[in-house]
Design a protein around this motif. Structure first.
Motif, PDB file in Angstrom:
ATOM      1  N   ARG A 128       0.829  -1.205   0.000  1.00 53.48           N
ATOM      2  CA  ARG A 128       0.000   0.000   0.000  1.00 53.48           C
ATOM      3  C   ARG A 128       0.861   1.251   0.000  1.00 53.48           C
ATOM      4  N   SER A 129       0.333   2.256  -0.635  1.00 56.31           N
ATOM      5  CA  SER A 129       1.054   3.540  -0.579  1.00 56.31           C
ATOM      6  C   SER A 129       0.834   4.155   0.798  1.00 56.31           C
ATOM      7  N   PRO A 130       1.801   4.865   1.297  1.00 59.52           N
ATOM      8  CA  PRO A 130       1.653   5.438   2.633  1.00 59.52           C
ATOM      9  C   PRO A 130       0.532   6.472   2.650  1.00 59.52           C
TER      10      PRO A 130
END
Length: 134
Positions: A128-130
């Protein structure tokens, strides 16, 4: 010549399978192949057809018509018994497949499955992207 005992045994076998003489179409045709004048002149080849199943048998194993009739009926019995055996085996296989598909999984198998799912979810979380929460 066929002994009366063998003929009686064949008749009993036909009866247990459920084949009646009325179900059979029997024809005598000229034989072919080696054997000389005897084969070429006499109709000793037996053509046997079982009406309900449509099984056709030609028998020309011997010069004797009576022996060929006997052998053709034996072949018919064997084919019908094979068909019955195959159907019974298919039914057993279907029942066994259904039983295997619907049985409960073992505890160890369930634990491994849950552990694999947890590993996969952790791996996906790392991809996941932060976000703002992190």
């Amino acid at each position: 010549m066929i002994s009366p005992e063998k003929q009686a045994a064949l008749d009993a076998r036909l009866a247990t399978i459920g084949v009646e003489e009325d179900d059979l179409v029997e024809k005598f045709i000229l034989g072919s192949g080696s054997g000389g004048q005897k084969i070429n002149k006499t109709s000793s080849c037996v053509y046997l057809k079982h009406g309900p199943t449509g099984i056709e048998i030609k028998c020309q194993a011997h010069r004797s018509r009576e022996m060929n009739r006997f052998l053709a009926r034996q072949e018919l019995c064997e084919r019908l018994e094979n068909i019955r055996r195959e159907k019974a085996a298919e039914l057993r296989d279907q029942i066994e497949k259904y039983r295997r598909q619907n049985r409960q999984r073992s505890r160890g198998s369930k634990r491994r499955s849950v552990a694999d799912k947890r590993k996969l979810s952790q791996k996906k979380n790392l991809r996941r992207s932060p976000g703002r929460d992190d």
